[in-house]
Design a protein around this motif. Structure first.
Motif, short mmCIF file in Angstrom:
data_model
loop_
_atom_site.label_atom_id
_atom_site.label_comp_id
_atom_site.label_asym_id
_atom_site.label_seq_id
_atom_site.Cartn_x
_atom_site.Cartn_y
_atom_site.Cartn_z
N VAL A 68 0.82 -1.21 0.00
CA VAL A 68 0.00 0.00 0.00
C VAL A 68 0.86 1.26 0.00
O VAL A 68 0.58 2.20 -0.74
CB VAL A 68 -0.97 0.00 1.21
N THR A 69 1.92 1.28 0.81
CA THR A 69 2.70 2.52 0.94
C THR A 69 3.74 2.69 -0.15
O THR A 69 3.92 3.79 -0.66
CB THR A 69 3.40 2.58 2.31
N ARG A 70 4.45 1.62 -0.52
CA ARG A 70 5.55 1.75 -1.48
C ARG A 70 5.13 1.45 -2.92
O ARG A 70 5.51 2.18 -3.82
CB ARG A 70 6.70 0.81 -1.09
N VAL A 71 4.39 0.37 -3.12
CA VAL A 71 4.03 0.00 -4.50
C VAL A 71 2.93 0.93 -5.01
O VAL A 71 3.03 1.47 -6.10
CB VAL A 71 3.62 -1.49 -4.60
N ASN A 72 1.87 1.11 -4.22
CA ASN A 72 0.81 2.02 -4.64
C ASN A 72 1.26 3.47 -4.56
O ASN A 72 0.88 4.28 -5.37
CB ASN A 72 -0.43 1.87 -3.74
N GLY A 73 2.05 3.79 -3.55
CA GLY A 73 2.48 5.16 -3.32
C GLY A 73 3.53 5.65 -4.29
O GLY A 73 3.61 6.83 -4.61
N GLY A 74 4.38 4.73 -4.77
CA GLY A 74 5.47 5.11 -5.67
C GLY A 74 4.99 5.33 -7.09
O GLY A 74 4.15 4.60 -7.58
N SER A 75 5.52 6.35 -7.72
CA SER A 75 5.08 6.61 -9.08
C SER A 75 6.25 6.85 -10.03
O SER A 75 6.11 6.70 -11.23
CB SER A 75 4.13 7.80 -9.11
N SER A 76 7.40 7.21 -9.51
CA SER A 76 8.53 7.52 -10.38
C SER A 76 9.28 6.24 -10.75
O SER A 76 9.12 5.20 -10.12
CB SER A 76 9.48 8.49 -9.70
N LYS A 77 10.12 6.36 -11.78
CA LYS A 77 10.97 5.24 -12.20
C LYS A 77 11.88 4.82 -11.05
O LYS A 77 12.13 3.64 -10.84
CB LYS A 77 11.83 5.64 -13.41
N GLU A 78 12.36 5.82 -10.31
CA GLU A 78 13.26 5.55 -9.18
C GLU A 78 12.53 4.75 -8.09
O GLU A 78 13.07 3.82 -7.52
CB GLU A 78 13.82 6.86 -8.62
#
Length: 163
Positions: A68-78
């Motif tokens: 929920v926090t990292r996979v859903n929250g992340g949006s950049s290539k990095e």
């Protein structure tokens, strides 16, 4: 479908961030991916998907939070590279996210990563070999993939470390 639950629940999303909502027939609506997923697992009487021991349950919970926090929250290539790197290291000596048992964490992480894995090049899939192995295993687990397209992984490595 994986849980074998009868129909009747109404699913939707709310807000700008499209938070999942489940409206049950006999109670208040539930909000949030982890809350809804855990509720459905219990409703299906498949609690083993949440882990058996206290430690397994904590590990499953940890990966659900990560989802929920990292996979859903992340949006950049990095962000994506960091997630794949974290998972690749974690899965180095494990079959599943919680060790040697298939859990809800594997299912939800699979769905969270599918759009990423589908777009990886062959070289990127090789770079994250442990993630690729795990992902391919999960997508072929009975009842998991459902409507999603199969992500293709080649069996032979293109490059070796030898010069």
């Amino acid at each position: 479908r994986l849980l074998g639950l009868p129909g009747g629940n109404k699913y939707g999303v709310q807000g700008e961030r499209k938070v999942p909502v489940l409206q049950t027939n006999n109670g208040p609506g539930l909000t949030g991916l982890m809350t809804i997923a855990a509720h459905l697992v219990r409703q299906a009487r498949k609690e083993q998907l949440l882990g058996n021991s206290a430690e397994e349950k904590a590990v499953v919970q940890q990966w659900l939070e990560y989802r929920v926090t990292r996979v859903n929250g992340g949006s950049s290539k990095e962000d994506t590279r960091t997630v794949l790197k974290d998972l690749n290291m974690h899965l180095e000596d494990k079959v599943y996210l919680a060790g040697n048992i298939f859990t809800l964490a594997d299912v939800l992480m699979y769905y969270g990563l599918h759009h990423i894995m589908v777009d990886l090049t062959v070289q990127e899939k090789e770079k994250y070999l442990n993630v690729s192995r795990w992902f391919n295993h999960i997508q072929h687990y009975p009842g998991v993939r459902q409507h999603l397209p199969d992500v293709v992984f080649i069996k032979n490595r293109l490059y070796t470390n030898a010069h």
